[in-house]
Design a protein around this motif. Structure first.
Motif, PDB file in Angstrom:
ATOM      1  N   UNK A 154      13.641  12.059  -0.615  1.00  0.00           N
ATOM      2  CA  UNK A 154      12.983  10.393  -0.033  1.00  0.00           C
ATOM      3  C   UNK A 154      13.249   9.457   0.587  1.00  0.00           C
ATOM      4  N   UNK A 155      12.318   9.029   1.363  1.00  0.00           N
ATOM      5  CA  UNK A 155      12.372   8.282   2.719  1.00  0.00           C
ATOM      6  C   UNK A 155      12.998   6.363   1.954  1.00  0.00           C
ATOM      7  N   UNK A 156      14.148   6.270   1.855  1.00  0.00           N
ATOM      8  CA  UNK A 156      14.233   5.154   1.316  1.00  0.00           C
ATOM      9  C   UNK A 156      13.741   3.560   1.565  1.00  0.00           C
ATOM     10  N   UNK A 157      13.793   3.800   3.273  1.00  0.00           N
ATOM     11  CA  UNK A 157      12.785   2.901   3.797  1.00  0.00           C
ATOM     12  C   UNK A 157      11.900   2.758   3.430  1.00  0.00           C
ATOM     13  N   UNK A 158      10.691   3.498   3.329  1.00  0.00           N
ATOM     14  CA  UNK A 158       9.470   3.626   2.800  1.00  0.00           C
ATOM     15  C   UNK A 158       9.109   3.645   1.121  1.00  0.00           C
ATOM     16  N   UNK A 159      10.727   4.177   0.866  1.00  0.00           N
ATOM     17  CA  UNK A 159      10.469   3.755  -1.144  1.00  0.00           C
ATOM     18  C   UNK A 159      10.414   2.296  -1.224  1.00  0.00           C
ATOM     19  N   UNK A 160      11.307   1.914  -0.930  1.00  0.00           N
ATOM     20  CA  UNK A 160      12.067   0.259  -0.108  1.00  0.00           C
ATOM     21  C   UNK A 160      10.698  -0.888  -0.085  1.00  0.00           C
ATOM     22  N   UNK A 161       9.306   0.063   0.688  1.00  0.00           N
ATOM     23  CA  UNK A 161       9.085  -1.256   1.157  1.00  0.00           C
ATOM     24  C   UNK A 161       7.091  -0.883  -0.494  1.00  0.00           C
ATOM     25  N   UNK A 162       7.382   0.303  -0.863  1.00  0.00           N
ATOM     26  CA  UNK A 162       6.420   0.388  -1.646  1.00  0.00           C
ATOM     27  C   UNK A 162       6.668  -0.107  -3.119  1.00  0.00           C
ATOM     28  N   UNK A 163       8.724  -0.879  -2.999  1.00  0.00           N
ATOM     29  CA  UNK A 163       9.303  -1.095  -4.526  1.00  0.00           C
ATOM     30  C   UNK A 163       8.445  -2.727  -3.953  1.00  0.00           C
ATOM     31  N   UNK A 164       8.558  -3.237  -2.116  1.00  0.00           N
ATOM     32  CA  UNK A 164       7.522  -5.140  -2.666  1.00  0.00           C
ATOM     33  C   UNK A 164       6.924  -4.715  -2.820  1.00  0.00           C
ATOM     34  N   UNK A 165       5.987  -3.878  -2.832  1.00  0.00           N
ATOM     35  CA  UNK A 165       4.132  -3.688  -2.781  1.00  0.00           C
ATOM     36  C   UNK A 165       4.303  -4.037  -4.468  1.00  0.00           C
ATOM     37  N   UNK A 166       5.328  -3.552  -4.966  1.00  0.00           N
ATOM     38  CA  UNK A 166       4.739  -3.543  -6.536  1.00  0.00           C
ATOM     39  C   UNK A 166       5.092  -4.680  -7.258  1.00  0.00           C
ATOM     40  N   UNK A 167       6.562  -4.899  -6.339  1.00  0.00           N
ATOM     41  CA  UNK A 167       6.476  -6.433  -7.087  1.00  0.00           C
ATOM     42  C   UNK A 167       5.566  -7.789  -7.049  1.00  0.00           C
ATOM     43  N   UNK A 168       5.017  -7.170  -5.605  1.00  0.00           N
ATOM     44  CA  UNK A 168       3.745  -8.490  -5.636  1.00  0.00           C
ATOM     45  C   UNK A 168       2.708  -8.340  -5.844  1.00  0.00           C
ATOM     46  N   UNK A 169       2.294  -7.186  -6.131  1.00  0.00           N
ATOM     47  CA  UNK A 169       0.925  -6.834  -6.947  1.00  0.00           C
ATOM     48  C   UNK A 169       1.261  -7.481  -8.529  1.00  0.00           C
ATOM     49  N   UNK A 170       2.774  -6.804  -9.100  1.00  0.00           N
ATOM     50  CA  UNK A 170       2.867  -7.577 -10.216  1.00  0.00           C
ATOM     51  C   UNK A 170       2.298  -8.649 -10.558  1.00  0.00           C
ATOM     52  N   UNK A 171       3.368  -9.562 -10.102  1.00  0.00           N
ATOM     53  CA  UNK A 171       3.419 -10.661  -9.900  1.00  0.00           C
ATOM     54  C   UNK A 171       2.523 -11.730 -10.122  1.00  0.00           C
ATOM     55  N   UNK A 172       1.814 -10.799  -9.082  1.00  0.00           N
ATOM     56  CA  UNK A 172       0.011 -11.979  -8.431  1.00  0.00           C
ATOM     57  C   UNK A 172      -0.935 -11.385  -9.548  1.00  0.00           C
ATOM     58  N   UNK A 173      -1.083 -10.171 -10.110  1.00  0.00           N
ATOM     59  CA  UNK A 173      -1.653  -9.901 -10.823  1.00  0.00           C
ATOM     60  C   UNK A 173      -1.862  -9.114 -12.130  1.00  0.00           C
ATOM     61  N   UNK A 174      -0.719  -9.229 -12.809  1.00  0.00           N
ATOM     62  CA  UNK A 174      -0.123  -8.465 -13.910  1.00  0.00           C
ATOM     63  C   UNK A 174      -0.964  -7.361 -14.695  1.00  0.00           C
ATOM     64  N   UNK A 175      -1.128  -6.492 -13.175  1.00  0.00           N
ATOM     65  CA  UNK A 175      -1.084  -4.935 -13.549  1.00  0.00           C
ATOM     66  C   UNK A 175      -0.507  -4.087 -12.495  1.00  0.00           C
ATOM     67  N   UNK A 176       0.433  -4.405 -12.967  1.00  0.00           N
ATOM     68  CA  UNK A 176       1.766  -3.559 -12.627  1.00  0.00           C
ATOM     69  C   UNK A 176       2.200  -2.769 -10.903  1.00  0.00           C
TER      70      UNK A 176
END
Length: 278
Positions: A154-176
């Motif tokens: 796994x590319x850790x840089x791409x995975x880090x970007x996905x983790x960033x999106x996960x945090x943003x979406x969770x805090x904005x929408x509550x959808x996880x």
């Protein structure tokens, strides 16, 4: 709060948690729309609905993470990446929430984002999957950017970007963040559903826990905690357990992927109806 509402929600949460656990979405994609169907904003504020959804997402995803730890398939590198990169965007999401005077702006952004993701997911399944590169071809360059995960790199840089999106979406929408995480994991890393789902659940659990930590004041609302959070959490666990047995029945990945797509479409339709009615 009538008993039939609680019973209806209990049964529906079992179904959502089960399907969410199988698909890797975590159920959050439908918890918010479900609660909006049963409770108007005058009865239950959107912030409290997002809180309940985030809590249920945490319960089901954490249960799935514990299963992976028991099976010794849990990756602590993914855990570290999730914690490191989810926190900044959770702060960002909370700040954006404070600026948005109208929830419809946020819903429109999510609608566009989810539409793009589902289109990419379908195109990836029926076009790119026939011509995709094998991981050994991808790894010829920049080997330092990859770490071992089961039999994959796994590319850790791409995975880090996905983790960033996960945090943003969770805090904005509550959808996880599940509606975004699973398609990206399938498309970017060329993983199968079996190996994508544990990563998705891990990142969802991290972002959900951190989001709840920064909204701890809502835990003091005993009415919500006793009447909704407690019984629905039990339902979420039952759903996650039932998913273990359903996975043995549903063995074709394409079925699971279409479950994921249909879940996303269902949430889009509900949000679109809310925007039109408002």
């Amino acid at each position: 709060m009538s008993i039939w509402i609680i019973c209806s929600l209990f049964l529906l949460v079992i179904l959502i948690s089960s399907v969410g656990s199988i698909s890797g979405v975590g159920g959050g994609v439908l918890y918010v729309p479900l609660l909006l169907v049963f409770f108007s904003s005058s009865i239950l504020e959107l912030e409290k609905i997002k809180f309940i959804s985030t809590f249920l997402v945490l319960i089901s995803s954490l249960f799935n993470v514990l299963i992976e730890i028991f099976k010794k398939r849990f990756s602590y590198i993914i855990l570290l990446i999730g914690i490191t990169f989810s926190v900044p965007t959770i702060f960002l999401g909370n700040w954006i929430n404070s600026l948005l005077a109208n929830d419809n702006y946020l819903k429109i952004i999510i609608l566009v984002m989810l539409t793009i993701v589902t289109i990419l997911l379908i195109v990836n399944e029926y076009y790119f999957s026939k011509n995709k590169l094998k991981q050994k071809d991808i790894l010829e360059k920049n080997k330092w950017m990859y770490f071992q995960y089961n039999e994959f790199k796994l590319n850790w840089l791409f995975l880090s970007t996905i983790a960033l999106l996960s945090g943003l979406i969770t805090s904005l929408t509550g959808m996880g963040g599940g509606p975004i995480l699973m398609p990206l994991l399938l498309m970017i890393f060329k993983l199968d559903v079996k190996n994508s789902t544990p990563i998705s659940h891990t990142l969802i659990a991290i972002s959900s826990f951190i989001t709840l930590f920064f909204n701890f004041e809502l835990f003091s609302d005993q009415t919500i905690m006793l009447n909704l959070v407690l019984p629905l959490s039990i339902a979420a666990i039952i759903g996650a357990i039932s998913a273990i047995y359903l996975k043995r029945i549903i063995k074709k990945e394409i079925i699971i992927k279409w479950i994921l797509i249909i879940l996303i479409w269902a949430s889009e339709i509900k949000m679109l109806i809310d925007i039109i009615n408002s």
